[in-house]
Write a protein that holds these residues in place. Structure first.
Motif, mmCIF file in Angstrom:
data_model
loop_
_atom_site.group_PDB
_atom_site.id
_atom_site.type_symbol
_atom_site.label_atom_id
_atom_site.label_comp_id
_atom_site.label_asym_id
_atom_site.label_seq_id
_atom_site.Cartn_x
_atom_site.Cartn_y
_atom_site.Cartn_z
ATOM 1 N N ILE A 145 0.841 -1.198 0.000
ATOM 2 C CA ILE A 145 0.000 0.000 0.000
ATOM 3 C C ILE A 145 0.880 1.253 0.000
ATOM 4 O O ILE A 145 0.626 2.203 -0.748
ATOM 5 C CB ILE A 145 -0.957 0.008 1.204
ATOM 6 N N ALA A 146 1.927 1.253 0.805
ATOM 7 C CA ALA A 146 2.836 2.405 0.852
ATOM 8 C C ALA A 146 3.505 2.615 -0.508
ATOM 9 O O ALA A 146 3.653 3.755 -0.964
ATOM 10 C CB ALA A 146 3.894 2.202 1.943
ATOM 11 N N GLY A 147 3.890 1.529 -1.163
ATOM 12 C CA GLY A 147 4.497 1.638 -2.488
ATOM 13 C C GLY A 147 3.516 2.185 -3.517
ATOM 14 O O GLY A 147 3.884 3.004 -4.362
ATOM 15 N N LEU A 148 2.264 1.756 -3.438
ATOM 16 C CA LEU A 148 1.236 2.263 -4.342
ATOM 17 C C LEU A 148 1.028 3.761 -4.134
ATOM 18 O O LEU A 148 0.990 4.531 -5.088
ATOM 19 C CB LEU A 148 -0.076 1.495 -4.125
ATOM 20 N N GLU A 149 0.916 4.163 -2.872
ATOM 21 C CA GLU A 149 0.752 5.583 -2.566
ATOM 22 C C GLU A 149 1.946 6.389 -3.069
ATOM 23 O O GLU A 149 1.780 7.477 -3.641
ATOM 24 C CB GLU A 149 0.568 5.791 -1.061
ATOM 25 N N SER A 150 3.133 5.843 -2.901
ATOM 26 C CA SER A 150 4.350 6.532 -3.348
ATOM 27 C C SER A 150 4.363 6.690 -4.865
ATOM 28 O O SER A 150 4.669 7.767 -5.384
ATOM 29 C CB SER A 150 5.577 5.758 -2.874
ATOM 30 N N GLN A 151 4.036 5.632 -5.568
ATOM 31 C CA GLN A 151 4.026 5.692 -7.034
ATOM 32 C C GLN A 151 2.967 6.655 -7.557
ATOM 33 O O GLN A 151 3.188 7.333 -8.554
ATOM 34 C CB GLN A 151 3.807 4.304 -7.620
ATOM 35 N N LEU A 152 1.819 6.689 -6.887
ATOM 36 C CA LEU A 152 0.751 7.586 -7.316
ATOM 37 C C LEU A 152 0.998 9.032 -6.883
ATOM 38 O O LEU A 152 0.414 9.958 -7.435
ATOM 39 C CB LEU A 152 -0.602 7.115 -6.763
ATOM 40 N N GLY A 153 1.825 9.193 -5.871
ATOM 41 C CA GLY A 153 2.116 10.529 -5.369
ATOM 42 C C GLY A 153 0.991 11.118 -4.543
ATOM 43 O O GLY A 153 0.884 12.342 -4.434
ATOM 44 N N LEU A 154 0.152 10.257 -3.962
ATOM 45 C CA LEU A 154 -0.907 10.754 -3.086
ATOM 46 C C LEU A 154 -1.265 9.706 -2.041
ATOM 47 O O LEU A 154 -1.023 8.520 -2.225
ATOM 48 C CB LEU A 154 -2.158 11.160 -3.880
ATOM 49 N N LYS A 155 -1.783 10.192 -0.947
ATOM 50 C CA LYS A 155 -2.199 9.304 0.127
ATOM 51 C C LYS A 155 -3.598 8.800 -0.178
ATOM 52 O O LYS A 155 -4.492 9.565 -0.528
ATOM 53 C CB LYS A 155 -2.198 10.026 1.484
ATOM 54 N N LEU A 156 -3.780 7.503 -0.063
ATOM 55 C CA LEU A 156 -5.088 6.898 -0.307
ATOM 56 C C LEU A 156 -5.880 6.723 0.979
ATOM 57 O O LEU A 156 -7.096 6.532 0.933
ATOM 58 C CB LEU A 156 -4.910 5.546 -0.998
ATOM 59 N N PHE A 157 -5.184 6.792 2.099
ATOM 60 C CA PHE A 157 -5.822 6.586 3.396
ATOM 61 C C PHE A 157 -5.342 7.627 4.393
ATOM 62 O O PHE A 157 -4.185 8.016 4.385
ATOM 63 C CB PHE A 157 -5.492 5.188 3.950
ATOM 64 N N GLU A 158 -6.264 8.036 5.251
ATOM 65 C CA GLU A 158 -5.899 8.840 6.416
ATOM 66 C C GLU A 158 -5.723 7.872 7.570
ATOM 67 O O GLU A 158 -6.527 6.956 7.742
ATOM 68 C CB GLU A 158 -7.018 9.829 6.759
ATOM 69 N N ARG A 159 -4.677 8.081 8.314
ATOM 70 C CA ARG A 159 -4.426 7.233 9.466
ATOM 71 C C ARG A 159 -4.928 7.949 10.713
ATOM 72 O O ARG A 159 -4.422 9.004 11.067
ATOM 73 C CB ARG A 159 -2.945 6.915 9.581
ATOM 74 N N ARG A 160 -5.965 7.371 11.332
ATOM 75 C CA ARG A 160 -6.540 7.948 12.548
ATOM 76 C C ARG A 160 -6.707 6.868 13.599
ATOM 77 O O ARG A 160 -7.364 5.858 13.354
ATOM 78 C CB ARG A 160 -7.925 8.567 12.254
ATOM 79 N N ARG A 161 -6.098 7.096 14.745
ATOM 80 C CA ARG A 161 -6.188 6.176 15.876
ATOM 81 C C ARG A 161 -5.910 4.728 15.485
ATOM 82 O O ARG A 161 -6.644 3.812 15.832
ATOM 83 C CB ARG A 161 -7.554 6.288 16.552
ATOM 84 N N GLY A 162 -4.868 4.548 14.687
ATOM 85 C CA GLY A 162 -4.444 3.206 14.309
ATOM 86 C C GLY A 162 -5.298 2.549 13.236
ATOM 87 O O GLY A 162 -5.111 1.375 12.944
ATOM 88 N N ARG A 163 -6.232 3.272 12.660
ATOM 89 C CA ARG A 163 -7.092 2.730 11.611
ATOM 90 C C ARG A 163 -6.881 3.522 10.325
ATOM 91 O O ARG A 163 -6.547 4.698 10.359
ATOM 92 C CB ARG A 163 -8.575 2.821 12.016
ATOM 93 N N LEU A 164 -7.098 2.857 9.210
ATOM 94 C CA LEU A 164 -6.987 3.510 7.921
ATOM 95 C C LEU A 164 -8.379 3.869 7.417
ATOM 96 O O LEU A 164 -9.283 3.045 7.427
ATOM 97 C CB LEU A 164 -6.314 2.587 6.899
ATOM 98 N N HIS A 165 -8.524 5.114 6.988
ATOM 99 C CA HIS A 165 -9.791 5.603 6.447
ATOM 100 C C HIS A 165 -9.540 6.081 5.028
ATOM 101 O O HIS A 165 -8.724 6.979 4.811
ATOM 102 C CB HIS A 165 -10.345 6.740 7.316
ATOM 103 N N PRO A 166 -10.231 5.484 4.033
ATOM 104 C CA PRO A 166 -9.979 5.870 2.647
ATOM 105 C C PRO A 166 -10.402 7.306 2.356
ATOM 106 O O PRO A 166 -11.420 7.776 2.853
ATOM 107 C CB PRO A 166 -10.817 4.882 1.839
ATOM 108 N N VAL A 167 -9.586 7.976 1.557
ATOM 109 C CA VAL A 167 -9.909 9.325 1.085
ATOM 110 C C VAL A 167 -10.712 9.173 -0.213
ATOM 111 O O VAL A 167 -10.784 8.075 -0.782
ATOM 112 C CB VAL A 167 -8.621 10.166 0.869
ATOM 113 N N PRO A 168 -11.334 10.241 -0.701
ATOM 114 C CA PRO A 168 -12.145 10.125 -1.928
ATOM 115 C C PRO A 168 -11.403 9.510 -3.117
ATOM 116 O O PRO A 168 -11.976 8.725 -3.879
ATOM 117 C CB PRO A 168 -12.559 11.576 -2.206
#
Length: 87
Positions: free
Chosen positions: A36-59
């Motif tokens: 997932i980190a590699g995908l985000e890096s390649q795309l140049g954007l965060k796909l998830f917000e990290r809140r309280r140890g959980r991942l929440h998808p962005v639009p």
């Protein structure tokens, strides 16, 4: 982007949990996190917000999930068609 990253992303979107996605894919939780980190890096954007140890998808993650589902479905159909041709 590669298929392993897209499969890990899609499972994460479906399950809502990195550990559950890892279990489904037969991979370790750190391996899925790395994909997932590699995908985000390649795309140049965060796909998830990290809140309280959980991942929440962005639009953008929801958009990618729809596209990813179509792509993975088409690849699955292609594999099946090629197997049928072989038989």
């Amino acid at each position: 982007m590669n298929l392993n990253q897209l499969r890990a992303f899609q499972q994460l979107m479906l399950t809502g949990s990195v550990s559950e996605a890892a279990r489904t894919l037969g991979r370790s939780q750190p391996a899925v996190s790395t994909l997932i980190a590699g995908l985000e890096s390649q795309l140049g954007l965060k796909l998830f917000e990290r809140r309280r140890g959980r991942l929440h998808p962005v639009p953008e993650a929801h958009y990618l999930s729809e596209e990813c589902a179509e792509l993975l479905n088409r690849i699955g159909n292609l594999r099946q068609n090629m197997r049928n041709m072989k038989a």
